[in-house]
Structure formats: C-alpha cells, structure tokens
Design a protein around this motif. Structure first.
Motif, PDB file in Angstrom:
ATOM      1  N   GLN A  16       0.847  -1.665   0.128  1.00  0.00           N
ATOM      2  CA  GLN A  16      -0.197  -0.068   0.329  1.00  0.00           C
ATOM      3  C   GLN A  16       1.134   0.752   0.097  1.00  0.00           C
ATOM      4  OE1 GLN A  16      -3.226   0.477  -0.601  1.00  0.00           O
ATOM      5  NE2 GLN A  16      -2.727   2.476  -0.739  1.00  0.00           N
ATOM      6  N   LEU A  17       1.514   1.029   0.807  1.00  0.00           N
ATOM      7  CA  LEU A  17       2.881   2.963   1.245  1.00  0.00           C
ATOM      8  C   LEU A  17       3.615   2.680  -0.561  1.00  0.00           C
ATOM      9  CD1 LEU A  17       4.522   1.431   4.172  1.00  0.00           C
ATOM     10  CD2 LEU A  17       3.490   3.968   3.634  1.00  0.00           C
ATOM     11  N   LEU A  18       3.711   1.485  -1.488  1.00  0.00           N
ATOM     12  CA  LEU A  18       4.028   1.597  -2.569  1.00  0.00           C
ATOM     13  C   LEU A  18       3.401   1.946  -3.276  1.00  0.00           C
ATOM     14  CD1 LEU A  18       6.692  -1.917  -2.770  1.00  0.00           C
ATOM     15  CD2 LEU A  18       7.549   0.513  -2.731  1.00  0.00           C
ATOM     16  N   LEU A  19       2.139   2.214  -3.342  1.00  0.00           N
ATOM     17  CA  LEU A  19       0.966   2.364  -4.045  1.00  0.00           C
ATOM     18  C   LEU A  19       1.047   3.605  -3.543  1.00  0.00           C
ATOM     19  CD1 LEU A  19      -2.039  -0.224  -4.346  1.00  0.00           C
ATOM     20  CD2 LEU A  19      -0.498   0.062  -6.153  1.00  0.00           C
ATOM     21  N   ASP A  20       1.396   4.601  -2.646  1.00  0.00           N
ATOM     22  CA  ASP A  20       1.320   5.076  -2.716  1.00  0.00           C
ATOM     23  C   ASP A  20       2.593   6.688  -2.838  1.00  0.00           C
ATOM     24  OD1 ASP A  20      -0.830   5.728  -0.437  1.00  0.00           O
ATOM     25  OD2 ASP A  20      -0.114   5.113   0.936  1.00  0.00           O
ATOM     26  N   ILE A  21       3.874   5.931  -3.420  1.00  0.00           N
ATOM     27  CA  ILE A  21       4.704   6.398  -3.475  1.00  0.00           C
ATOM     28  C   ILE A  21       4.808   6.934  -5.162  1.00  0.00           C
ATOM     29  CG2 ILE A  21       7.665   5.637  -4.331  1.00  0.00           C
ATOM     30  CD1 ILE A  21       7.688   4.224  -1.746  1.00  0.00           C
ATOM     31  N   VAL A  22       4.240   6.214  -5.546  1.00  0.00           N
ATOM     32  CA  VAL A  22       4.020   6.733  -7.175  1.00  0.00           C
ATOM     33  C   VAL A  22       2.953   7.900  -7.556  1.00  0.00           C
ATOM     34  CG1 VAL A  22       4.797   4.198  -7.733  1.00  0.00           C
ATOM     35  CG2 VAL A  22       1.911   4.664  -7.858  1.00  0.00           C
ATOM     36  N   ALA A  23       2.220   8.064  -6.619  1.00  0.00           N
ATOM     37  CA  ALA A  23       1.942   9.133  -6.736  1.00  0.00           C
ATOM     38  C   ALA A  23       1.718  10.670  -5.929  1.00  0.00           C
ATOM     39  CB  ALA A  23       0.269   8.690  -6.095  1.00  0.00           C
ATOM     40  N   PRO A  24       2.698  11.160  -6.610  1.00  0.00           N
ATOM     41  CA  PRO A  24       3.786  12.137  -6.611  1.00  0.00           C
ATOM     42  C   PRO A  24       2.276  13.813  -6.147  1.00  0.00           C
ATOM     43  CG  PRO A  24       4.308  11.805  -8.514  1.00  0.00           C
ATOM     44  CD  PRO A  24       3.562  10.535  -8.184  1.00  0.00           C
ATOM     45  N   PRO A  25       3.187  14.537  -5.131  1.00  0.00           N
ATOM     46  CA  PRO A  25       1.839  15.416  -5.055  1.00  0.00           C
ATOM     47  C   PRO A  25       1.394  16.252  -6.702  1.00  0.00           C
ATOM     48  CG  PRO A  25       4.461  15.961  -4.084  1.00  0.00           C
ATOM     49  CD  PRO A  25       4.180  14.930  -4.393  1.00  0.00           C
ATOM     50  N   ALA A  26       0.217  16.722  -6.784  1.00  0.00           N
ATOM     51  CA  ALA A  26       0.450  17.981  -8.007  1.00  0.00           C
ATOM     52  C   ALA A  26       1.213  18.967  -7.717  1.00  0.00           C
ATOM     53  CB  ALA A  26      -0.988  18.483  -8.344  1.00  0.00           C
ATOM     54  N   PRO A  27       1.513  19.001  -9.176  1.00  0.00           N
ATOM     55  CA  PRO A  27       2.697  20.001  -9.731  1.00  0.00           C
ATOM     56  C   PRO A  27       2.348  21.136  -9.465  1.00  0.00           C
ATOM     57  CG  PRO A  27       2.551  18.263 -11.350  1.00  0.00           C
ATOM     58  CD  PRO A  27       1.147  17.646 -10.611  1.00  0.00           C
ATOM     59  N   SER A  28       3.047  21.856  -8.767  1.00  0.00           N
ATOM     60  CA  SER A  28       3.047  23.348  -8.692  1.00  0.00           C
ATOM     61  C   SER A  28       4.271  24.761  -8.700  1.00  0.00           C
ATOM     62  CB  SER A  28       2.044  23.368  -7.085  1.00  0.00           C
ATOM     63  OG  SER A  28       3.339  24.053  -6.294  1.00  0.00           O
ATOM     64  N   LEU A 206      10.669  13.000  -3.530  1.00  0.00           N
ATOM     65  CA  LEU A 206      10.146  13.234  -2.643  1.00  0.00           C
ATOM     66  C   LEU A 206       9.206  12.600  -1.720  1.00  0.00           C
ATOM     67  CD1 LEU A 206      10.431  17.874  -3.242  1.00  0.00           C
ATOM     68  CD2 LEU A 206      11.772  16.108  -1.942  1.00  0.00           C
ATOM     69  N   ALA A 207       8.228  12.261  -2.864  1.00  0.00           N
ATOM     70  CA  ALA A 207       7.227  11.161  -2.324  1.00  0.00           C
ATOM     71  C   ALA A 207       7.469  10.469  -1.744  1.00  0.00           C
ATOM     72  CB  ALA A 207       6.078  10.878  -4.147  1.00  0.00           C
ATOM     73  N   ALA A 208       8.572   9.369  -2.241  1.00  0.00           N
ATOM     74  CA  ALA A 208       8.732   8.620  -1.808  1.00  0.00           C
ATOM     75  C   ALA A 208      10.093   8.822  -0.118  1.00  0.00           C
ATOM     76  CB  ALA A 208      10.255   7.866  -2.298  1.00  0.00           C
ATOM     77  N   LEU A 209      10.084  10.053  -0.157  1.00  0.00           N
ATOM     78  CA  LEU A 209      10.873   9.896   0.932  1.00  0.00           C
ATOM     79  C   LEU A 209       9.542  10.053   2.332  1.00  0.00           C
ATOM     80  CD1 LEU A 209      13.422  10.393   3.159  1.00  0.00           C
ATOM     81  CD2 LEU A 209      12.604  13.233   2.334  1.00  0.00           C
ATOM     82  N   ASP A 210       8.294  11.434   1.850  1.00  0.00           N
ATOM     83  CA  ASP A 210       7.415  11.053   2.206  1.00  0.00           C
ATOM     84  C   ASP A 210       6.592  10.088   3.357  1.00  0.00           C
ATOM     85  OD1 ASP A 210       7.482  13.995   2.206  1.00  0.00           O
ATOM     86  OD2 ASP A 210       6.014  14.159   0.907  1.00  0.00           O
ATOM     87  N   THR A 211       6.697   9.415   2.316  1.00  0.00           N
ATOM     88  CA  THR A 211       6.170   7.760   2.538  1.00  0.00           C
ATOM     89  C   THR A 211       6.930   7.068   3.576  1.00  0.00           C
ATOM     90  OG1 THR A 211       5.033   7.524   0.325  1.00  0.00           O
ATOM     91  CG2 THR A 211       5.181   5.408   1.343  1.00  0.00           C
ATOM     92  N   LEU A 212       8.287   6.807   2.739  1.00  0.00           N
ATOM     93  CA  LEU A 212       8.693   6.560   3.821  1.00  0.00           C
ATOM     94  C   LEU A 212       9.007   7.040   5.854  1.00  0.00           C
ATOM     95  CD1 LEU A 212      11.929   5.880   1.846  1.00  0.00           C
ATOM     96  CD2 LEU A 212      11.084   3.650   2.727  1.00  0.00           C
ATOM     97  N   ASP A 213       9.235   8.032   5.386  1.00  0.00           N
ATOM     98  CA  ASP A 213       8.665   8.683   6.883  1.00  0.00           C
ATOM     99  C   ASP A 213       7.260   8.266   7.606  1.00  0.00           C
ATOM    100  OD1 ASP A 213       8.649  10.487   9.099  1.00  0.00           O
ATOM    101  OD2 ASP A 213       7.775  11.706   8.520  1.00  0.00           O
ATOM    102  N   HIS A 214       6.082   7.888   6.846  1.00  0.00           N
ATOM    103  CA  HIS A 214       5.625   8.056   7.004  1.00  0.00           C
ATOM    104  C   HIS A 214       5.402   6.164   7.719  1.00  0.00           C
ATOM    105  CE1 HIS A 214       2.496  11.197   6.666  1.00  0.00           C
ATOM    106  NE2 HIS A 214       2.662  11.047   5.178  1.00  0.00           N
ATOM    107  N   TYR A 215       5.758   5.542   7.035  1.00  0.00           N
ATOM    108  CA  TYR A 215       5.952   4.062   7.477  1.00  0.00           C
ATOM    109  C   TYR A 215       7.280   3.650   8.138  1.00  0.00           C
ATOM    110  CZ  TYR A 215       7.671  -0.682   7.082  1.00  0.00           C
ATOM    111  OH  TYR A 215       7.684  -2.593   6.562  1.00  0.00           O
ATOM    112  N   SER A 216       7.764   4.772   8.442  1.00  0.00           N
ATOM    113  CA  SER A 216       9.054   5.155   9.775  1.00  0.00           C
ATOM    114  C   SER A 216       8.481   4.907  10.824  1.00  0.00           C
ATOM    115  CB  SER A 216      10.525   5.873   9.338  1.00  0.00           C
ATOM    116  OG  SER A 216      10.688   6.187  11.077  1.00  0.00           O
TER     117      SER A 216
END
Length: 235
Positions: A16-28, A206-216
């Motif tokens: 599930q975390l990997l599914l989250d990783i592949v969806a980076p935040p919307a470009p701004s 960055l999205a991967a790092l955020d997800t890893l933080d949640h998992y950590s």
C-alpha cells in the motif's frame, strides 16, 4: 491444489505504501525546485499570472528536467488567477487545438504530426494578435526541432529557455531539506540509495521520502538504507 497463501500483513502494508509512492503531489510552481532555473521560473510565473508583456514562452530540456511539471503547474496557477487554462500533451493537441483558452500549455511539440503543426502555427499567430497566452515545451531548442520551418520560427518569437535538470547534489539537498521539514535528519546513504534505485525525478523522490517517513513512524524504525531497501524490494 493448495490455496495460495495470504500475503502477510507487513507485506500488504508495504504494498500500500508503494502505491502511495507512485503518486507524487500535484505539480505547482511552489513545489518546483528551481536549481539554476530562477530566471526561467520567474518568466513562467509572470506568464501564468497574466503579467508582463510576453505572451509566449518556449521551454526545452531533457526528459526528467521538469518541463512537464512547469507546464502543468503554470496551468494550475493560471486557473487560480481566473483564467480558462488547459494543458495539452502533443497526443491530445490535434483534437483540442481550437479549444478556447486564456492560457494554453502544449507539451512535447517535437512529436506533433503535420496537421497538428499547422494548428499550433495558427494558434501562435492568434496569440501574437493578442488572444490569450501560450507556453510550449519540446525536447530541443526551436531551431533544432524537426518541424516545419515556419513553426520553429514562430516558436522562437517569444522567450526561449532551456530547463536545467537538477544535479544529483541538488536532489540530495532537496531531500535533506524535506527531511528536516518533516522533523528528522536524513541518514547517510539514504538519498544516494534512492537516486540509484528509484525514479530520479524530484517529485517522485520527495514522495518516496514522505512515504518512508510514514512507514518509519508506523513501525517505529528510523529511516535507514536497510529500511529503504526492505520497502523498495516489496515492489
């Protein structure tokens, strides 16, 4: 025949975390890390805000340099300013070339077919006559594009910028800054491992790092190379 074994809870959580990783935040425009692109970013911001005299801007750069991010972010910014704004990849431009828009972003113009090139030629002429604004991107400078000469000439009428890709050192610095903003220090080797084994564009990193933080936090384990390796292997 024996039934397949159920996936362990720990593995399902990783999936599930990997599914989250592949969806980076919307470009701004705010989450674009500019690196050496300060002047370019300022020009895009002005164009998207309807400010300044420029009505046309052309960006070029290698895949992963951030040009698609900038086009999509500019469209989002123009929309917040009340403009009717559209992002069109080259594959969709031919069917939507006549779509009314105050702000139009056309991506990957180097892949436009003959008819679409004519449509873009006409659209740029319309913009130069004062109808809306246009942001265009391709994989090379206008003069190096294998397109109609009259189109490449028009693509060079406005400002032209090369999008400079971030260096690995700049990506590591961006990851370190993101980690600090989330309240932890990035341990040695984590950023380098991500750069070697994950997508190299910054939003995905960055999205991967955020997800890893949640998992950590969920597993009460620090973000280390072994933890990162464990999660990425679960893919």
């Amino acid at each position: 025949m024996p039934e397949p074994r159920a996936m362990p809870v720990k593995m399902r959580r990783m999936k599930q975390l990997l599914l989250d990783i592949v969806a980076p935040p919307a470009p701004s425009l705010d989450n674009f890390v500019m690196g050496c692109n300060a002047e370019l970013l300022h020009a895009v911001c002005e164009l998207a805000a309807g400010q300044g005299n420029e009505r046309q801007l052309y960006l070029w750069g290698a895949p992963g340099s951030g040009r698609t991010h900038l086009l999509q972010a500019a469209v989002a910014s123009a929309a917040t300013c009340g403009m009717e704004a559209n992002y069109l990849p080259a594959s969709a431009f031919a069917d939507a070339a006549d779509t009314p828009a105050d702000f139009l972003a056309v991506d990957d113009v180097d892949t436009l077919d003959a008819n679409a090139q004519i449509d873009l030629f006409n659209r740029i002429n319309s913009v130069r006559e004062g109808h809306g604004r246009i942001l265009v991107a391709g994989n090379a400078a206008p003069a190096q594009l294998e397109l109609r000469i009259d189109l490449t000439t028009r693509l060079g009428w406005g400002l032209v910028y090369q999008v400079q890709a971030l260096t690995d050192a700049e990506k590591v610095q961006a990851l370190t800054t993101r980690a600090a903003g989330r309240g932890f220090d990035l341990q040695p080797g984590v950023a380098d491992y991500l750069l070697r084994h994950w997508r190299r564009d910054l939003p995905s990193l960055l999205a991967a790092l955020d997800t890893l933080d949640h998992y950590s936090l969920a597993t009460k384990r620090p973000i280390t190379v072994p933890l990162l390796r464990e999660v990425l292997r679960a893919e």
